[in-house]
Scaffold this motif. Sequence first.
Motif, PDB file in Angstrom:
ATOM      1  N   LEU A 120      14.053  -9.077 -36.521  1.00 29.24           N
ATOM      2  CA  LEU A 120      12.873  -8.506 -36.149  1.00 29.24           C
ATOM      3  C   LEU A 120      11.319  -9.208 -36.630  1.00 29.24           C
ATOM      4  O   LEU A 120      10.584  -9.349 -35.914  1.00 29.24           O
ATOM      5  N   ASP A 121      11.687  -9.704 -37.735  1.00 27.00           N
ATOM      6  CA  ASP A 121      10.467 -10.521 -38.207  1.00 27.00           C
ATOM      7  C   ASP A 121      10.166 -11.620 -37.467  1.00 27.00           C
ATOM      8  O   ASP A 121       8.929 -11.837 -36.946  1.00 27.00           O
ATOM      9  N   THR A 122      11.164 -12.275 -36.833  1.00 30.60           N
ATOM     10  CA  THR A 122      10.932 -13.390 -36.071  1.00 30.60           C
ATOM     11  C   THR A 122      10.422 -12.926 -34.882  1.00 30.60           C
ATOM     12  O   THR A 122       9.441 -13.422 -34.234  1.00 30.60           O
ATOM     13  N   ALA A 123      11.083 -12.030 -34.078  1.00 35.97           N
ATOM     14  CA  ALA A 123      10.689 -11.430 -32.917  1.00 35.97           C
ATOM     15  C   ALA A 123       9.309 -10.963 -32.737  1.00 35.97           C
ATOM     16  O   ALA A 123       8.579 -11.468 -31.937  1.00 35.97           O
ATOM     17  N   MET A 124       8.635 -10.622 -33.945  1.00 38.37           N
ATOM     18  CA  MET A 124       7.240  -9.758 -33.978  1.00 38.37           C
ATOM     19  C   MET A 124       6.365 -10.847 -34.296  1.00 38.37           C
ATOM     20  O   MET A 124       5.261 -10.835 -33.643  1.00 38.37           O
ATOM     21  N   SER A 125       6.897 -12.154 -34.919  1.00 35.73           N
ATOM     22  CA  SER A 125       6.034 -13.079 -35.171  1.00 35.73           C
ATOM     23  C   SER A 125       5.672 -13.880 -33.642  1.00 35.73           C
ATOM     24  O   SER A 125       4.527 -14.236 -33.256  1.00 35.73           O
ATOM     25  N   VAL A 126       6.875 -13.984 -32.701  1.00 36.19           N
ATOM     26  CA  VAL A 126       6.534 -14.157 -31.363  1.00 36.19           C
ATOM     27  C   VAL A 126       5.859 -13.363 -30.579  1.00 36.19           C
ATOM     28  O   VAL A 126       4.927 -13.849 -29.828  1.00 36.19           O
ATOM     29  N   PHE A 127       6.072 -11.981 -30.845  1.00 40.10           N
ATOM     30  CA  PHE A 127       5.282 -11.237 -30.010  1.00 40.10           C
ATOM     31  C   PHE A 127       3.925 -11.235 -30.077  1.00 40.10           C
ATOM     32  O   PHE A 127       3.101 -11.298 -29.201  1.00 40.10           O
ATOM     33  N   VAL A 128       3.401 -11.402 -31.490  1.00 40.56           N
ATOM     34  CA  VAL A 128       2.062 -11.655 -31.880  1.00 40.56           C
ATOM     35  C   VAL A 128       1.379 -12.913 -31.325  1.00 40.56           C
ATOM     36  O   VAL A 128       0.302 -12.922 -30.674  1.00 40.56           O
ATOM     37  N   LEU A 129       2.122 -13.799 -31.169  1.00 35.25           N
ATOM     38  CA  LEU A 129       1.683 -15.156 -30.698  1.00 35.25           C
ATOM     39  C   LEU A 129       1.413 -14.879 -29.096  1.00 35.25           C
ATOM     40  O   LEU A 129       0.465 -15.444 -28.516  1.00 35.25           O
ATOM     41  N   CYS A 130       2.280 -14.397 -28.369  1.00 39.97           N
ATOM     42  CA  CYS A 130       2.561 -14.182 -27.052  1.00 39.97           C
ATOM     43  C   CYS A 130       1.311 -13.111 -26.648  1.00 39.97           C
ATOM     44  O   CYS A 130       0.489 -13.413 -25.610  1.00 39.97           O
ATOM     45  N   VAL A 131       1.143 -12.128 -27.528  1.00 38.19           N
ATOM     46  CA  VAL A 131      -0.196 -11.301 -27.163  1.00 38.19           C
ATOM     47  C   VAL A 131      -1.504 -12.279 -27.190  1.00 38.19           C
ATOM     48  O   VAL A 131      -2.440 -12.157 -26.519  1.00 38.19           O
ATOM     49  N   LYS A 132      -1.532 -13.075 -28.312  1.00 35.41           N
ATOM     50  CA  LYS A 132      -2.759 -13.737 -28.106  1.00 35.41           C
ATOM     51  C   LYS A 132      -2.818 -14.802 -27.122  1.00 35.41           C
ATOM     52  O   LYS A 132      -3.865 -14.994 -26.493  1.00 35.41           O
ATOM     53  N   LEU A 133      -1.880 -15.504 -26.742  1.00 35.39           N
ATOM     54  CA  LEU A 133      -1.810 -16.501 -25.861  1.00 35.39           C
ATOM     55  C   LEU A 133      -2.053 -15.887 -24.530  1.00 35.39           C
ATOM     56  O   LEU A 133      -2.977 -16.562 -23.827  1.00 35.39           O
ATOM     57  N   ALA A 134      -1.482 -14.781 -24.159  1.00 36.62           N
ATOM     58  CA  ALA A 134      -1.764 -14.216 -22.951  1.00 36.62           C
ATOM     59  C   ALA A 134      -3.360 -13.523 -22.794  1.00 36.62           C
ATOM     60  O   ALA A 134      -3.868 -13.933 -21.604  1.00 36.62           O
ATOM     61  N   SER A 135      -3.713 -13.044 -23.726  1.00 36.61           N
ATOM     62  CA  SER A 135      -5.068 -12.709 -23.854  1.00 36.61           C
ATOM     63  C   SER A 135      -6.235 -13.712 -23.534  1.00 36.61           C
ATOM     64  O   SER A 135      -7.087 -13.535 -22.939  1.00 36.61           O
ATOM     65  N   VAL A 136      -6.049 -14.779 -24.352  1.00 36.93           N
ATOM     66  CA  VAL A 136      -6.853 -15.965 -24.295  1.00 36.93           C
ATOM     67  C   VAL A 136      -6.889 -16.818 -22.963  1.00 36.93           C
ATOM     68  O   VAL A 136      -7.955 -17.013 -22.137  1.00 36.93           O
ATOM     69  N   ARG A 137      -5.608 -16.719 -22.256  1.00 36.96           N
ATOM     70  CA  ARG A 137      -5.682 -17.307 -20.976  1.00 36.96           C
ATOM     71  C   ARG A 137      -6.149 -16.533 -20.071  1.00 36.96           C
ATOM     72  O   ARG A 137      -6.819 -16.965 -18.809  1.00 36.96           O
ATOM     73  N   GLN A 138      -5.926 -15.081 -20.049  1.00 36.60           N
ATOM     74  CA  GLN A 138      -6.608 -14.275 -19.133  1.00 36.60           C
ATOM     75  C   GLN A 138      -8.200 -14.263 -19.243  1.00 36.60           C
ATOM     76  O   GLN A 138      -8.961 -14.578 -18.255  1.00 36.60           O
ATOM     77  N   LYS A 139      -8.681 -14.437 -20.660  1.00 38.29           N
ATOM     78  CA  LYS A 139     -10.377 -14.785 -20.631  1.00 38.29           C
ATOM     79  C   LYS A 139     -10.654 -15.849 -19.961  1.00 38.29           C
ATOM     80  O   LYS A 139     -11.784 -16.064 -19.527  1.00 38.29           O
ATOM     81  N   LEU A 140      -9.876 -16.967 -20.145  1.00 38.15           N
ATOM     82  CA  LEU A 140     -10.507 -18.329 -19.642  1.00 38.15           C
ATOM     83  C   LEU A 140     -10.479 -18.309 -18.316  1.00 38.15           C
ATOM     84  O   LEU A 140     -11.405 -18.717 -17.821  1.00 38.15           O
ATOM     85  N   GLU A 141      -9.439 -17.569 -17.719  1.00 45.85           N
ATOM     86  CA  GLU A 141      -9.417 -17.509 -15.909  1.00 45.85           C
ATOM     87  C   GLU A 141     -10.739 -16.739 -15.562  1.00 45.85           C
ATOM     88  O   GLU A 141     -11.250 -17.168 -14.675  1.00 45.85           O
ATOM     89  N   GLN A 142     -10.864 -15.660 -16.555  1.00 47.59           N
ATOM     90  CA  GLN A 142     -11.972 -14.639 -16.116  1.00 47.59           C
ATOM     91  C   GLN A 142     -13.254 -15.577 -16.116  1.00 47.59           C
ATOM     92  O   GLN A 142     -14.199 -15.451 -15.325  1.00 47.59           O
ATOM     93  N   ARG A 194     -13.731 -18.916 -16.057  1.00 47.24           N
ATOM     94  CA  ARG A 194     -13.827 -19.865 -14.991  1.00 47.24           C
ATOM     95  C   ARG A 194     -14.169 -19.447 -13.568  1.00 47.24           C
ATOM     96  O   ARG A 194     -15.091 -19.963 -12.966  1.00 47.24           O
ATOM     97  N   LYS A 195     -13.793 -18.211 -13.314  1.00 46.90           N
ATOM     98  CA  LYS A 195     -13.947 -17.342 -11.826  1.00 46.90           C
ATOM     99  C   LYS A 195     -15.543 -17.103 -12.063  1.00 46.90           C
ATOM    100  O   LYS A 195     -16.117 -17.038 -10.932  1.00 46.90           O
TER     101      LYS A 195
END
Length: 428
Positions: free
Chosen positions: A401-423, A425-426
């Motif tokens: 679970l500890d490993t899974a949550m580390s990955v989850f937090v990373l994915c939240v950050k990455l998805a959020s930053v990529r979304q904001k970058l795309e916004q 750019r547009k």
Amino acid sequence: MQIESASFDQLAEWEKELSSHYERIRQHELNLDITRGKPSTEQLNLSDKLDGILCNDYRAAGGTDTRNYGGLIGLTSARELGADMLQVPTEEVIAAGNSSLTLMYHAVLTGYLFGFAGNTPWRELKAPKFLCPVPGYDRHFSICAQLGIGMVSIPMNDQGPNMDLVEKYIREDNEIIGIWCVPKYSNPSGITYSDETVERLAQLGQIANPGFRIFWDNAYAVHDLGHYVSLASIRTATLENDTVDSVLQFASTSKVSHAGAGVAFVSASSANLQSLQQQMQTMTIGPDKVNQLRHSRFFTEFTTLKEHMRKHANILKPKFDCVLEHLHNGLAEMDLGQWEKPQGGYFVSFNTRKGCAKAVVKLAAEAGVKLTPAGATFPYGKDPEDSNIRIAPSFPPLEELDTAMSVFVLCVKLASVRQKLEQQRKAG
């Protein structure tokens, strides 16, 4: 870094760092699962003494041979256990097989095909609908979807479902014939309904279609993680408002003893129980009374069950603490999401920035961490804001679970930053 105040160059640099970290994680080829609220092996082990507890004595109190047919409403001792869990009289309880979901499906089918207590069957209405507090339990929504019953989303707040909206819809639409409720430690938000919310729900029978029923799925009635959280009695409230026929209550031992071999309960008024029994006697000759007897002897008193649940809490609480610690340490200083801090139950509800949930789930899956599909906590699997994700900490070992949550937090950050970058750019 706050994502809203970051420049394009800052976001691009942040995305580069996060992507590099993400690619390193992918190379580990993880296979972790935090999709559903299943008890862990350690929790299941707590009930292993059920095996052999009967010692070849299959006679229940009163002399019933539990190995034989009969006993449609279950053993009295099992019904007493359900009555203790739901805080209702024993005579208002049916004890059945292992699944409360089966009982809920049967109850919805009874209302749909035959009607409750002499009321019009729901299928005869032009467009029968259930109110569905969201985020909510996907299996509730699946029952409605299979039968073609419409679903109307009701936002949850910290008191329970938005009762102003509930009452408004019911006054405006006489074909609303039910509402799903997980009143204690709601799935997935962890919210426990306030006394005022319970009272207002009990009053709905005064303004709703006579066939309207509250499906009170009290799945986590005894699942406190530490401090006991009380829930007002819906039965008492309906008695006081003369609406006792408007509620059907459900519970089970599925997350108390062995998840696949527990005992489920439904509690209701005599008129509603009679409607259920009329259909049950066609579909079954009786439940698994041997298993009911095992549970009755394992949980000889309600105090025994409560002590047993404290052992569950000792296993579960470190896992919830792990989830909340990762969310706090990884995201609290950023504007990347919000989450609940439940005092019991089986889930943590997390809301990403609008439009990011599907991306987070996809990134996590590609990194080897399985999550409940984005949208599953809404009717028809469609979260209008694409933000809610249900985290289920119970099943995996704490290290996983500890490993899974580390990955989850990373994915939240990455998805959020990529979304904001795309916004950006547009926007040029």
